[in-house]
Design a protein around this motif. Structure first.
Motif, PDB file in Angstrom:
ATOM      1  N   ASN A  41       0.861  -1.185   0.000  1.00  9.32           N
ATOM      2  CA  ASN A  41       0.000   0.000   0.000  1.00  9.32           C
ATOM      3  C   ASN A  41       0.896   1.233   0.000  1.00  9.32           C
ATOM      4  OD1 ASN A  41       0.468   0.987   2.874  1.00  9.32           O
ATOM      5  ND2 ASN A  41      -0.270  -1.096   3.259  1.00  9.32           N
ATOM      6  N   ASP A  42       0.282   2.394  -0.186  1.00  7.49           N
ATOM      7  CA  ASP A  42       1.062   3.638  -0.166  1.00  7.49           C
ATOM      8  C   ASP A  42       0.684   4.523   1.011  1.00  7.49           C
ATOM      9  OD1 ASP A  42      -1.419   4.591  -0.878  1.00  7.49           O
ATOM     10  OD2 ASP A  42      -0.832   5.256  -2.876  1.00  7.49           O
ATOM     11  N   ASP A  43       0.097   3.923   2.058  1.00  5.48           N
ATOM     12  CA  ASP A  43      -0.340   4.691   3.222  1.00  5.48           C
ATOM     13  C   ASP A  43       0.820   5.315   3.974  1.00  5.48           C
ATOM     14  OD1 ASP A  43      -2.845   3.783   2.539  1.00  5.48           O
ATOM     15  OD2 ASP A  43      -2.923   2.221   4.090  1.00  5.48           O
ATOM     16  N   SER A  44       2.016   4.768   3.788  1.00  2.00           N
ATOM     17  CA  SER A  44       3.175   5.235   4.555  1.00  2.00           C
ATOM     18  C   SER A  44       3.778   6.520   4.000  1.00  2.00           C
ATOM     19  CB  SER A  44       4.256   4.152   4.580  1.00  2.00           C
ATOM     20  OG  SER A  44       4.753   3.923   3.263  1.00  2.00           O
ATOM     21  N   ALA A  45       3.343   6.975   2.820  1.00  2.00           N
ATOM     22  CA  ALA A  45       4.013   8.087   2.133  1.00  2.00           C
ATOM     23  C   ALA A  45       3.602   9.442   2.696  1.00  2.00           C
ATOM     24  CB  ALA A  45       3.711   8.041   0.637  1.00  2.00           C
ATOM     25  N   LEU A  46       4.592  10.306   2.857  1.00  2.00           N
ATOM     26  CA  LEU A  46       4.370  11.715   3.190  1.00  2.00           C
ATOM     27  C   LEU A  46       5.274  12.538   2.275  1.00  2.00           C
ATOM     28  CD1 LEU A  46       3.265  14.044   4.993  1.00  2.00           C
ATOM     29  CD2 LEU A  46       5.272  13.676   6.457  1.00  2.00           C
ATOM     30  N   PHE A  47       4.691  13.526   1.577  1.00  2.00           N
ATOM     31  CA  PHE A  47       5.449  14.368   0.663  1.00  2.00           C
ATOM     32  C   PHE A  47       5.557  15.774   1.250  1.00  2.00           C
ATOM     33  CE2 PHE A  47       3.694  10.995  -1.921  1.00  2.00           C
ATOM     34  CZ  PHE A  47       4.754  10.661  -2.761  1.00  2.00           C
ATOM     35  N   LEU A  48       6.800  16.239   1.426  1.00  2.00           N
ATOM     36  CA  LEU A  48       7.028  17.571   1.982  1.00  2.00           C
ATOM     37  C   LEU A  48       7.107  18.651   0.910  1.00  2.00           C
ATOM     38  CD1 LEU A  48       9.709  16.870   4.754  1.00  2.00           C
ATOM     39  CD2 LEU A  48       7.202  16.710   4.874  1.00  2.00           C
ATOM     40  N   ASN A  49       7.334  18.251  -0.348  1.00  2.00           N
ATOM     41  CA  ASN A  49       7.396  19.201  -1.473  1.00  2.00           C
ATOM     42  C   ASN A  49       8.433  20.301  -1.257  1.00  2.00           C
ATOM     43  OD1 ASN A  49       5.272  17.900  -2.962  1.00  2.00           O
ATOM     44  ND2 ASN A  49       3.830  18.797  -1.517  1.00  2.00           N
ATOM     45  N   LEU A  50       9.590  19.922  -0.761  1.00  2.00           N
ATOM     46  CA  LEU A  50      10.694  20.876  -0.635  1.00  2.00           C
ATOM     47  C   LEU A  50      11.258  21.186  -2.020  1.00  2.00           C
ATOM     48  CD1 LEU A  50      12.604  19.392   2.445  1.00  2.00           C
ATOM     49  CD2 LEU A  50      10.712  21.024   2.409  1.00  2.00           C
ATOM     50  N   PRO A  51      12.005  22.267  -2.160  1.00  2.00           N
ATOM     51  CA  PRO A  51      12.528  22.645  -3.477  1.00  2.00           C
ATOM     52  C   PRO A  51      13.555  21.642  -3.993  1.00  2.00           C
ATOM     53  CG  PRO A  51      13.444  24.065  -1.769  1.00  2.00           C
ATOM     54  CD  PRO A  51      12.348  23.266  -1.123  1.00  2.00           C
ATOM     55  N   ASP A  52      13.234  21.002  -5.100  1.00  2.00           N
ATOM     56  CA  ASP A  52      14.161  20.056  -5.723  1.00  2.00           C
ATOM     57  C   ASP A  52      15.409  20.803  -6.184  1.00  2.00           C
ATOM     58  OD1 ASP A  52      15.215  17.807  -6.882  1.00  2.00           O
ATOM     59  OD2 ASP A  52      13.917  17.852  -8.651  1.00  2.00           O
TER      60      ASP A  52
END
Length: 364
Positions: free
Chosen positions: A89-100
């Motif tokens: 599953n993908d329940d573990s994912a958290l995206f912070l969207n920091l500057p690449d």
């Protein structure tokens, strides 16, 4: 220290970009799933500053802001697909969207929100295993995220097993990791499948990326403060006589305009983000506060026999929680060296906090 996993483990993985979770930790995530361990994967950037694959796939030269946002969403979905394959599953994912490709700049400007978010995730999960990108990774986002994570988890890692992984090595001279997770044929096959979920990266880098699906997944145990590889230009780093002393290998002909960065967490000063340009001859040098642009103080630099000895007044920083230093030197996109941790004086943050609590009790 073995990399064994049980159902009682809680694992926190820090991935700088979508695809690093599969390339760096795809075997470990499979082991976690089979053991029944709880997992949290923090994707720090969405990999949106990825112009050449995007140009190749979308057949466009100019990439607008909306195109980058669309690319970021696509890469986040690829990461979720990889986690669904690796973890079920993908329940573990958290995206912070920091500057690449901007994490070093974020670190040098403070990174308070990122540190606070990581600290909150750590407190919520209470991990028994933490897996970080290495401070020695040649990609500047990877090494800077190691430092941000260490600042976030200061004083909390003593009860965890902490491992680091390298995705971008510095050629054959880089030291080989000290710990190898040996994968079965089925695990290698599934790791390769997870890497292939990152379809945007396959157009230009399929062979390079799938080569990470091999029988040994390398890690390092978190090194003690003060340890550095033979290749790191900061050869000595210590606090002595109220100053931070660094001995830096610069070569017989010092490279002009090479900058030294200092990132520290100090109990009295909070964030410390300083930098200075290394001179080609001995003299006093002004340091710059990277967060404010001010010139807070001067330091001395002595240049001799291919080395620069830097002494930075540091008494006002004590007690110090943690300190990292880096020499800015790029080889095209990648760094020539990563960050080096400096042993904090007087036993570090835990000892400092105990001293402060004792002093306050005595005052009362």
């Amino acid at each position: 220290m073995a990399l064994s996993i049980s159902s009682k483990d809680r694992i926190l993985v820090i991935a700088p970009h979508p695809d690093d979770e599969s390339i760096g930790t795809g075997g470990l995530l499979q082991r976690a799933r089979h053991a029944g361990a709880k997992v949290r994967v923090i994707f720090c950037t969405s990999g949106d500053n990825n112009p050449w694959p995007q140009r190749a796939i979308e057949r466009r030269l100019l990439i607008s802001t909306s195109a980058r946002l669309r690319w970021a969403a696509r890469r986040r979905e690829e990461a979720r697909a990889a986690l669904r394959f690796l973890l079920g599953n993908d329940d573990s994912a958290l995206f912070l969207n920091l500057p690449d490709q901007g994490v070093t700049r974020l670190l040098l400007h403070g990174g308070e929100q990122t540190i606070a978010t990581m600290r909150a995730e750590f407190a919520a999960l209470r991990p028994t295993i933490v897996v970080l990108p290495s401070e020695n990774d040649a990609h500047p986002d990877h090494s800077a995220l190691h430092v941000l994570a260490r600042f976030a988890f200061t004083g909390s890692l003593h009860a965890c097993r902490v491992f680091t992984y390298v995705v971008h090595r510095r050629g054959n001279s880089a030291p080989w990791p000290s710990l190898l997770l040996r994968l079965t044929d089925a695990e290698v096959r599934d790791k390769r499948h997870a890497i292939l979920c990152h379809e945007t990266q396959m157009a230009l880098s399929r062979r390079r990326f799938t080569a990470y699906a091999r029988t040994e997944e390398p890690y390092d145990v978190l090194a003690a403060p003060g340890f550095a590889s033979e290749q790191h230009p900061v050869r000595e780093a210590e606090f002595t006589g109220g100053a931070l002393r660094l001995l830096i290998r610069t070569g017989r002909t010092p490279f002009p305009r090479r900058r030294l960065f200092i990132a520290a967490q100090s109990i009295p000063l909070g964030m410390v983000r300083w930098s200075l340009v290394l001179p080609t001859r001995s003299r006093m040098v002004e340091m710059q506060d990277e967060t404010s642009g001010a010139l807070p103080r001067c330091c001395t630099v002595r240049v001799k026999d291919g080395f620069s000895e830097v002494k930075i007044p540091a008494a006002a920083m004590h007690p110090i929680e943690s300190v990292f230093v880096k020499i800015s030197s790029r080889r095209f996109f990648f760094d020539s060296s990563g960050w080096r941790e400096v042993p904090p004086p007087g036993g570090g943050a835990d000892v400092a906090r105990r001293k402060i609590r004792t002093a306050r009790r005595e005052e009362e």
